[in-house]
Design a protein around this motif. Structure first.
Motif: not given
Length: 126
Positions: A19-20, A69-71, A76-77, A90-91
């Motif tokens: 999330a950061g 982190a992954n996609h 989800e975040a 984000a993606t």
């Protein structure tokens, strides 16, 4: 503490790290969108614009790699923390971090042969 509690805490900590990443991903997505808009509309794209985008992409990639982190986790975040950008930011930001686009600065206008520093009639003191 049990193994399950420790595992749950580790999962929550990782989710918080992911999330950061959202502000950096949102900023990279916005920078890319601005460059794409400038390019599409014929506005000037400066070398500084391109350099800033490339630096943001490199920095964001470093942050993503550090978190691991992954996609899926990033998507989800984004769903949980929606306030950082347009849907899918984000993606898209993650894609730019992994595979930065190649933006080119706008070429300078063609020189028409005139000396812009002085008028042709002006004398030059030697």
């Amino acid at each position: 503490m049990s193994d399950t509690q420790t595992e749950d805490q580790d999962i929550r900590a990782h989710q918080e790290e992911v999330a950061g990443l959202l502000p950096a991903l949102a900023q990279l997505d916005r920078a890319a969108a601005e460059l794409e808009e400038k390019t599409a509309s014929g506005q000037e794209v400066t070398p500084a614009d391109v350099s800033a985008y490339q630096q943001q992409a490199t920095h964001t990639r470093h942050l993503v790699d550090a978190v691991g982190a992954n996609h899926r986790e990033v998507a989800e975040a984004e769903k949980e923390h929606r306030g950082d950008g347009d849907k899918g930011f984000a993606t898209r930001g993650l894609d730019h971090a992994a595979h930065p686009h190649s933006f080119e600065p706008t070429p300078p206008p063609a020189d028409n042969g005139q000396d812009h520093d002085r008028d042709d009639d002006e004398e030059i003191d030697l």
